[in-house]
Scaffold this motif. Structure first.
Motif, PDB file in Angstrom:
ATOM      1  N   PHE A 133       0.863  -1.165   0.000  1.00 22.55           N
ATOM      2  CA  PHE A 133       0.000   0.000   0.000  1.00 22.55           C
ATOM      3  C   PHE A 133       0.897   1.211   0.000  1.00 22.55           C
ATOM      4  O   PHE A 133       1.771   1.321   0.847  1.00 22.55           O
ATOM      5  CB  PHE A 133      -0.941   0.014   1.218  1.00 22.55           C
ATOM      6  CG  PHE A 133      -2.037   1.022   1.048  1.00 22.55           C
ATOM      7  CD1 PHE A 133      -3.199   0.676   0.391  1.00 22.55           C
ATOM      8  CD2 PHE A 133      -1.883   2.314   1.474  1.00 22.55           C
ATOM      9  CE1 PHE A 133      -4.221   1.629   0.208  1.00 22.55           C
ATOM     10  CE2 PHE A 133      -2.884   3.262   1.293  1.00 22.55           C
ATOM     11  CZ  PHE A 133      -4.050   2.918   0.666  1.00 22.55           C
ATOM     12  N   GLY A 134       0.654   2.110  -0.944  1.00 20.96           N
ATOM     13  CA  GLY A 134       1.546   3.210  -1.277  1.00 20.96           C
ATOM     14  C   GLY A 134       2.320   3.834  -0.140  1.00 20.96           C
ATOM     15  O   GLY A 134       3.538   3.764  -0.084  1.00 20.96           O
ATOM     16  N   TRP A 135       1.621   4.488   0.799  1.00 23.22           N
ATOM     17  CA  TRP A 135       2.368   5.247   1.806  1.00 23.22           C
ATOM     18  C   TRP A 135       3.000   4.358   2.860  1.00 23.22           C
ATOM     19  O   TRP A 135       4.034   4.706   3.435  1.00 23.22           O
ATOM     20  CB  TRP A 135       1.559   6.369   2.417  1.00 23.22           C
ATOM     21  CG  TRP A 135       0.258   6.053   3.093  1.00 23.22           C
ATOM     22  CD1 TRP A 135      -0.189   4.867   3.606  1.00 23.22           C
ATOM     23  CD2 TRP A 135      -0.760   7.031   3.350  1.00 23.22           C
ATOM     24  NE1 TRP A 135      -1.427   5.029   4.155  1.00 23.22           N
ATOM     25  CE2 TRP A 135      -1.805   6.343   4.021  1.00 23.22           C
ATOM     26  CE3 TRP A 135      -0.897   8.396   3.099  1.00 23.22           C
ATOM     27  CZ2 TRP A 135      -2.978   7.003   4.428  1.00 23.22           C
ATOM     28  CZ3 TRP A 135      -2.048   9.027   3.500  1.00 23.22           C
ATOM     29  CH2 TRP A 135      -3.069   8.341   4.156  1.00 23.22           C
ATOM     30  N   THR A 136       2.427   3.178   3.090  1.00 26.92           N
ATOM     31  CA  THR A 136       3.091   2.248   4.000  1.00 26.92           C
ATOM     32  C   THR A 136       4.407   1.783   3.386  1.00 26.92           C
ATOM     33  O   THR A 136       5.441   1.709   4.062  1.00 26.92           O
ATOM     34  CB  THR A 136       2.193   1.033   4.288  1.00 26.92           C
ATOM     35  OG1 THR A 136       0.902   1.486   4.730  1.00 26.92           O
ATOM     36  CG2 THR A 136       2.802   0.146   5.358  1.00 26.92           C
ATOM     37  N   ASN A 137       4.383   1.488   2.094  1.00 29.09           N
ATOM     38  CA  ASN A 137       5.603   1.097   1.386  1.00 29.09           C
ATOM     39  C   ASN A 137       6.662   2.197   1.481  1.00 29.09           C
ATOM     40  O   ASN A 137       7.838   1.936   1.743  1.00 29.09           O
ATOM     41  CB  ASN A 137       5.315   0.832  -0.096  1.00 29.09           C
ATOM     42  CG  ASN A 137       4.260  -0.219  -0.317  1.00 29.09           C
ATOM     43  OD1 ASN A 137       3.971  -1.021   0.548  1.00 29.09           O
ATOM     44  ND2 ASN A 137       3.654  -0.202  -1.501  1.00 29.09           N
ATOM     45  N   GLY A 138       6.226   3.448   1.230  1.00 32.20           N
ATOM     46  CA  GLY A 138       7.168   4.550   1.175  1.00 32.20           C
ATOM     47  C   GLY A 138       7.834   4.821   2.513  1.00 32.20           C
ATOM     48  O   GLY A 138       9.067   4.928   2.611  1.00 32.20           O
ATOM     49  N   VAL A 139       7.034   4.934   3.559  1.00 31.71           N
ATOM     50  CA  VAL A 139       7.587   5.232   4.885  1.00 31.71           C
ATOM     51  C   VAL A 139       8.437   4.067   5.385  1.00 31.71           C
ATOM     52  O   VAL A 139       9.528   4.270   5.934  1.00 31.71           O
ATOM     53  CB  VAL A 139       6.449   5.566   5.868  1.00 31.71           C
ATOM     54  CG1 VAL A 139       6.972   5.620   7.307  1.00 31.71           C
ATOM     55  CG2 VAL A 139       5.787   6.885   5.488  1.00 31.71           C
ATOM     56  N   THR A 140       7.958   2.846   5.175  1.00 33.49           N
ATOM     57  CA  THR A 140       8.710   1.677   5.646  1.00 33.49           C
ATOM     58  C   THR A 140      10.045   1.559   4.928  1.00 33.49           C
ATOM     59  O   THR A 140      11.084   1.289   5.553  1.00 33.49           O
ATOM     60  CB  THR A 140       7.874   0.403   5.446  1.00 33.49           C
ATOM     61  OG1 THR A 140       6.648   0.530   6.174  1.00 33.49           O
ATOM     62  CG2 THR A 140       8.623  -0.827   5.932  1.00 33.49           C
ATOM     63  N   ARG A 141      10.034   1.767   3.620  1.00 32.43           N
ATOM     64  CA  ARG A 141      11.296   1.665   2.857  1.00 32.43           C
ATOM     65  C   ARG A 141      12.306   2.687   3.356  1.00 32.43           C
ATOM     66  O   ARG A 141      13.497   2.382   3.488  1.00 32.43           O
ATOM     67  CB  ARG A 141      10.994   1.888   1.368  1.00 32.43           C
ATOM     68  CG  ARG A 141      12.191   1.682   0.455  1.00 32.43           C
ATOM     69  CD  ARG A 141      12.644   0.227   0.430  1.00 32.43           C
ATOM     70  NE  ARG A 141      13.696   0.004  -0.556  1.00 32.43           N
ATOM     71  CZ  ARG A 141      14.992   0.254  -0.361  1.00 32.43           C
ATOM     72  NH1 ARG A 141      15.394   0.748   0.804  1.00 32.43           N
ATOM     73  NH2 ARG A 141      15.871   0.015  -1.314  1.00 32.43           N
ATOM     74  N   ARG A 142      11.852   3.888   3.659  1.00 35.04           N
ATOM     75  CA  ARG A 142      12.757   4.925   4.159  1.00 35.04           C
ATOM     76  C   ARG A 142      13.277   4.545   5.551  1.00 35.04           C
ATOM     77  O   ARG A 142      14.475   4.687   5.840  1.00 35.04           O
ATOM     78  CB  ARG A 142      12.017   6.260   4.206  1.00 35.04           C
ATOM     79  CG  ARG A 142      12.849   7.434   4.705  1.00 35.04           C
ATOM     80  CD  ARG A 142      13.964   7.807   3.730  1.00 35.04           C
ATOM     81  NE  ARG A 142      14.618   9.024   4.153  1.00 35.04           N
ATOM     82  CZ  ARG A 142      14.319  10.247   3.688  1.00 35.04           C
ATOM     83  NH1 ARG A 142      13.375  10.382   2.765  1.00 35.04           N
ATOM     84  NH2 ARG A 142      14.955  11.304   4.113  1.00 35.04           N
ATOM     85  N   LEU A 143      12.409   4.045   6.415  1.00 32.94           N
ATOM     86  CA  LEU A 143      12.835   3.698   7.768  1.00 32.94           C
ATOM     87  C   LEU A 143      13.763   2.482   7.786  1.00 32.94           C
ATOM     88  O   LEU A 143      14.665   2.404   8.619  1.00 32.94           O
ATOM     89  CB  LEU A 143      11.608   3.441   8.657  1.00 32.94           C
ATOM     90  CG  LEU A 143      10.766   4.684   8.988  1.00 32.94           C
ATOM     91  CD1 LEU A 143       9.524   4.277   9.772  1.00 32.94           C
ATOM     92  CD2 LEU A 143      11.572   5.723   9.760  1.00 32.94           C
ATOM     93  N   LEU A 144      13.551   1.544   6.862  1.00 29.65           N
ATOM     94  CA  LEU A 144      14.481   0.408   6.766  1.00 29.65           C
ATOM     95  C   LEU A 144      15.892   0.887   6.460  1.00 29.65           C
ATOM     96  O   LEU A 144      16.878   0.365   6.989  1.00 29.65           O
ATOM     97  CB  LEU A 144      14.009  -0.567   5.680  1.00 29.65           C
ATOM     98  CG  LEU A 144      12.770  -1.400   5.997  1.00 29.65           C
ATOM     99  CD1 LEU A 144      12.307  -2.139   4.745  1.00 29.65           C
ATOM    100  CD2 LEU A 144      13.030  -2.385   7.131  1.00 29.65           C
ATOM    101  N   HIS A 145      15.989   1.894   5.600  1.00 29.38           N
ATOM    102  CA  HIS A 145      17.290   2.461   5.265  1.00 29.38           C
ATOM    103  C   HIS A 145      17.904   3.176   6.470  1.00 29.38           C
ATOM    104  O   HIS A 145      19.102   3.076   6.723  1.00 29.38           O
ATOM    105  CB  HIS A 145      17.139   3.439   4.098  1.00 29.38           C
ATOM    106  CG  HIS A 145      18.377   4.221   3.803  1.00 29.38           C
ATOM    107  ND1 HIS A 145      19.453   3.690   3.127  1.00 29.38           N
ATOM    108  CD2 HIS A 145      18.720   5.512   4.105  1.00 29.38           C
ATOM    109  CE1 HIS A 145      20.402   4.603   3.022  1.00 29.38           C
ATOM    110  NE2 HIS A 145      19.981   5.717   3.611  1.00 29.38           N
TER     111      HIS A 145
END
Length: 530
Positions: free
Chosen positions: A502-514
């Motif tokens: 889901f768009g914003w979950t993907n975006g925030v999670t990908r950034r936080l994983l980094h």
């Protein structure tokens, strides 16, 4: 952006088919009402996203000619004349053992839509470039969702999509004077939280474009939100603007229509029937609530019942902070363009807004920022995670930031992340749900002030997302965060089932994983298939 690239983008925008902005309700009239009130489709959004199989006027004529016949079957008529949108329960199935990071990177192409796929006579508003949608029933571009999605696109190295979406948002502002809630005709009468200024900062930071190229678009968006403000006197309101007794102007959410939302027509009609107010007033409040992005929440209501919604009576903390950011951004870019008088004007406007926020939205007793009810002349007592927005935009003092963080920790922090509100109303933007954009703004806001709670929220959220991914091999729109992260569940409540994507979950999670490379969510793997 080179001159050649700019010319290519302008040429591409010029080739976009001129949008037919008739909404499905305007186009199909009594047929539309019959379909939605008869619940031909379980989800009211299905019909407004259908594509007509022939000329819409011919379909309406055929309906009028046949609808009174004893053997008329409405559902059969609709299925014969309209092509339904394909809604995938799950857009993408992870191969067993795929990491959470790789899952997100693989999803971007799945969630990308292309201009040549826009069918004629549908409710879609054509765009010149590719764009990323949230997923599930949400098969169009959404405004504030896209900023948080972009955080992940950036981390995934998808600067091609960042550049495309930058020009899409500029195109929307040029064409319609604002960014609609989404690129559908039935969303044109409202916008969403104005985050284009944050997008522009991201574009420049990543070398996608120069922020100053979007100064005209930022000004145009600002004019949309402040339309009519200069003519207001104390006590007056106009569209998004409220002039307070001391002459200060703050903003509210608004929708230019006062009819039921077309994508939730039946639901709105039934909600209005439970209210003692005129139906058109309730419809306006529901639409304004949708414009807020928090659709729906006890934040806008007198209690838990949605029929008491009063969105336009409330001056929201987050909206006014976003507009403060917009004023500051325009000021900075005007200075860069050597437009000193304009820079001074917007610096003054930002200063006045900040003073009004300090005076009305900072609550000394709560030690936090609260929404303000301008009609009743007092604060809304409920604390929501929107209180973190002044930290996100850097408006709070160091002391206010510390006190706000303590209030959020004491009242909203849960095992799985930061809660949305304290009331369990049955609406999706309330307890027990947590949402990716709210986590991100709180995390970034607290980092701005060196508050350690930021990392705690990030770790709890990653544990929640990673836990569900390990069990179900997917990310979802929202999460129940009152459980320990190891027992994460997808969220509930509201008007429609939980959506995958889901768009914003993907975006925030990908950034936080980094940002948290040693967090255990980096080791999360998709479950084996049974």
């Amino acid at each position: 952006m080179s001159d050649a690239t700019k010319r290519a983008n302008e040429a591409k925008a010029a080739r976009v088919a001129k949008a037919d902005t008739l909404t499905p309700a305007d186009r199909y009239q009594e047929l539309f009402i019959d379909v939605q009130m008869s619940r031909v489709f379980d989800d009211g959004k299905t019909f407004v996203d259908c594509v007509p199989r022939k000329d819409p006027e011919q379909i309406l004529e055929a309906y009028r000619a046949r609808c009174d016949a004893e053997d008329f079957d409405l559902a059969r008529f609709v299925h014969a004349h309209f092509e339904q949108p394909q809604v995938h329960k799950s857009h993408y199935v992870s191969p067993p053992g795929q990491s959470l990071r790789d899952h997100i990177d693989s999803l971007w192409d799945v969630l990308t839509r292309h201009p040549h796929e826009h069918p004629p006579n549908s409710s879609i508003l054509p765009l010149p470039n590719d764009y990323v949608v949230p997923g599930g029933r949400f098969a169009e571009l959404y405004y504030w969702d896209s900023y948080f999605t972009m955080l992940g696109l950036d981390e995934s190295g998808r600067h091609d999509l960042l550049a495309s979406m930058a020009d899409n948002f500029a195109y929307l502002i040029d064409t319609y004077g604002h960014v609609p809630n989404g690129n559908r005709t039935y969303y044109l009468s409202r916008s969403q939280p104005p985050v284009f200024a944050f997008m522009v900062e991201l574009f420049e930071a990543r070398g996608v474009c120069k922020a100053i190229e979007y100064l005209p678009h930022l000004r145009k968006e600002y004019n949309y939100w402040m339309s009519g403000a200069e003519e207001l006197r104390p006590g007056d309101t106009r569209r998004h603007c409220v002039c307070l007794e001391d002459g200060a102007i703050l903003n509210r959410y608004w929708d230019d229509r006062d009819s039921p939302r077309e994508e939730a027509y039946r639901e709105d009609v039934l909600t209005a029937r439970r209210s003692r107010r005129p139906a058109h007033q309730v419809f306006r409040e529901l639409r304004a609530g949708a414009a807020s992005g928090w659709d729906f929440s006890s934040r806008w209501c007198d209690g838990a019942d949605l029929s008491t919604i009063r969105t336009t009576s409330i001056l929201p903390v987050d909206l006014n902070c976003f507009l403060y950011k917009l004023e500051r951004q325009i000021c900075v870019l005007n200075r860069a363009a050597d437009q000193r008088k304009q820079a001074e004007k917007f610096e003054q406007r930002a200063r006045m807004r900040k003073a009004a926020i300090e005076r009305l939205l900072w609550n000394e007793r709560a030690g936090a920022y609260l929404d303000y009810d301008w009609e009743r002349g007092g604060p809304r007592e409920a604390l929501t995670s929107a209180a973190a927005t002044p930290l996100f935009v850097g408006l709070a003092s160091a002391e206010q930031a510390q006190r706000t963080a303590r209030a959020l920790q004491d009242r909203l922090l849960r095992d799985g992340g930061l809660g949305t509100s304290e009331l369990e109303s049955g609406q999706q933007w309330d307890k027990p749900n947590g949402w990716a954009p709210l986590q991100w703004m709180a995390i970034c806001g607290m980092r701005n002030y060196g508050i350690a709670l930021a990392d705690e929220i990030a770790c709890r959220w990653l544990k929640t997302v990673g836990s569900l991914y390990k069990r179900e091999s997917k990310l979802v729109e929202k999460y129940v965060i009152t459980h320990d992260g190891d027992n994460a569940e997808g969220g509930g409540g509201g008007e429609y089932p939980l959506q995958d994507g889901f768009g914003w979950t993907n975006g925030v999670t990908r950034r936080l994983l980094h940002e948290h490379p040693h967090n255990e969510a980096n080791e999360a793997r998709a479950a084996s298939r049974h």
